[in-house]
Write an enzyme that holds these catalytic residues in place. Structure first.
Site, mmCIF file in Angstrom:
data_model
loop_
_atom_site.group_PDB
_atom_site.id
_atom_site.type_symbol
_atom_site.label_atom_id
_atom_site.label_comp_id
_atom_site.label_asym_id
_atom_site.label_seq_id
_atom_site.Cartn_x
_atom_site.Cartn_y
_atom_site.Cartn_z
ATOM 1 N N VAL A 1 -11.436 76.131 63.243
ATOM 2 C CA VAL A 1 -12.195 76.076 64.483
ATOM 3 C C VAL A 1 -11.691 74.997 65.434
ATOM 4 C CG1 VAL A 1 -13.983 74.412 63.752
ATOM 5 C CG2 VAL A 1 -14.591 76.283 65.320
ATOM 6 N N TYR A 2 -10.865 74.079 64.949
ATOM 7 C CA TYR A 2 -10.315 73.048 65.832
ATOM 8 C C TYR A 2 -9.347 73.696 66.824
ATOM 9 C CZ TYR A 2 -11.943 69.514 62.419
ATOM 10 O OH TYR A 2 -12.697 68.736 61.578
ATOM 11 N N SER A 3 -9.771 73.724 68.076
ATOM 12 C CA SER A 3 -8.958 74.325 69.149
ATOM 13 C C SER A 3 -8.521 75.746 68.801
ATOM 14 C CB SER A 3 -7.737 73.444 69.462
ATOM 15 O OG SER A 3 -8.140 72.218 70.008
ATOM 16 N N ASP A 4 -9.443 76.511 68.189
ATOM 17 C CA ASP A 4 -9.194 77.923 67.872
ATOM 18 C C ASP A 4 -7.914 78.122 67.066
ATOM 19 O OD1 ASP A 4 -11.496 78.883 69.150
ATOM 20 O OD2 ASP A 4 -10.504 78.882 71.094
ATOM 21 N N GLY A 5 -7.688 77.262 66.096
ATOM 22 C CA GLY A 5 -6.527 77.391 65.221
ATOM 23 C C GLY A 5 -5.300 76.641 65.698
#
Length: 345
Positions: free
Chosen positions: A61-65
């Site tokens: 979920v960090y920056s959408d992968g």
């Protein structure tokens, strides 16, 4: 850099690890945290490895992968020098299969993380939150299969409540499946709720804490304090709503003592706050984050020295607050404390 066992496992981890929430910088929350690209990440990893920090934590979920992709680029050619921790389970979209820890989503999430990281295995994998919609046995069976396939080495949980973690550990024991040996938790001088139930559980069950946000969601950087209100350019204006609230007076009680200790020790506020955490029971590693080299080097200065017992006691007193029922009787000096002595005062 001291190394510690991760819970009751045989894995040794450094007392400080590095979080990649500042990598890539996509979205409202992570865009406020930082936007380190692959080149910048390689430089930060160089500094970490030189200091003995070998564990790097991320999440899908960090920056959408994209944070995993940046981390993968930064470790290219030196995978054997590092440990990778990552997480999955929080929503990645609005579709029915884009959240949770069902068997299908766990398998797909691990495969996607391996591709983004450019590796064939994850050293520590953690469900990012408890999924009440999926049976615990299904979660554990899927994770056990991934461990058996060599795609995951060790399992942890993240942001579980006490009953959720204990239910999972009991189910793993009942069926002979791989146990969680780590729990990634929020713990700081202005957020000591971890001590009430999760710490005793971790001590009893051999689960090591991987501490996130050790600076209280950015409140313990030295910028905030009595007479020092939130600066106009602080990222807390954008991110505070995502984290646990802290009453101003409680924050100032802690920062008053931290300011005193800065004068006494010559250390910075972040170094003192992190050093306090490193002496707490069950803590295996404290995850530090940094947007630049200056922040990273400052945080690395939290190790290699110790606060005195008297200084620790002052921080303990300033940061203490009454636990809710049924935990508060166990902290009192009466029969409850004799039956259930606290791990920390």
């Amino acid at each position: 850099m001291e190394h510690r066992r991760l819970g009751a496992s045989g894995l040794s981890v450094p007392e400080l690890s590095f979080g990649t929430g500042t990598f890539a910088g996509r979205g409202d929350l992570f865009g406020a945290w930082g936007d380190t690209d692959a080149r910048g990440a390689r430089r930060l990893l160089d500094i970490c490895l030189e200091a003995g920090v070998t564990l790097f934590d991320s999440a899908d979920v960090y920056s959408d992968g994209a944070a995993e992709e940046v981390l993968g680029a930064a470790i290219r050619g030196r995978r054997d020098q590092v440990l990778i921790s990552t997480k999955a389970g929080l929503p990645m979209g609005g579709g029915p299969g884009e959240a949770g820890t069902s068997r299908s989503r766990l398998i797909a999430s691990v495969e996607a993380a391996l591709r983004r990281l450019g590796t064939d295995h994850i050293d520590i994998f953690q469900p990012h939150a408890f999924d009440a919609a999926t049976p615990v046995d299904e979660v554990l069976a899927a994770l056990d299969d991934l461990v058996g396939a060599g795609k995951i080495r060790y399992l942890g949980a993240s942001n579980f409540s006490g009953w959720e973690l204990m239910k999972s550990l009991a189910a793993a024991d009942r069926h002979g499946r791989t146990r969680y040996v780590a729990h990634q938790v929020y713990y700081s001088l202005v957020g000591r709720d971890y001590e009430w139930e999760l710490m005793p559980l971790a001590h009893d069950q051999g689960v090591g804490a991987l501490v996130w946000s050790p600076l209280g969601w950015g409140r313990l950087t030295g910028a905030l304090g009595r007479g020092r209100p939130l600066p106009a350019g602080s990222r807390l204006h954008r991110t505070a709503r995502f984290g646990p609230p802290v009453e101003n007076e409680r924050l100032y009680q802690v920062t008053d003592v931290l300011d005193q200790l800065v004068e006494e020790t010559g250390r910075t506020v972040p170094q003192i706050a992190i050093n306090w955490l490193l002496r707490r029971p069950t803590v295996s590693s404290v995850i530090i984050g940094a947007r630049d080299e200056r922040q990273l080097r400052d945080n690395l200065g939290a190790v290699g020295w110790s606060l005195t017992p008297e200084q620790v006691a002052r921080l303990d007193q300033a940061s203490a607050h009454t636990a809710p029922y049924p935990y508060y009787p166990y902290r009192a000096q009466d029969g409850f404390a004799q039956l259930n002595p606290p791990l920390v005062a």
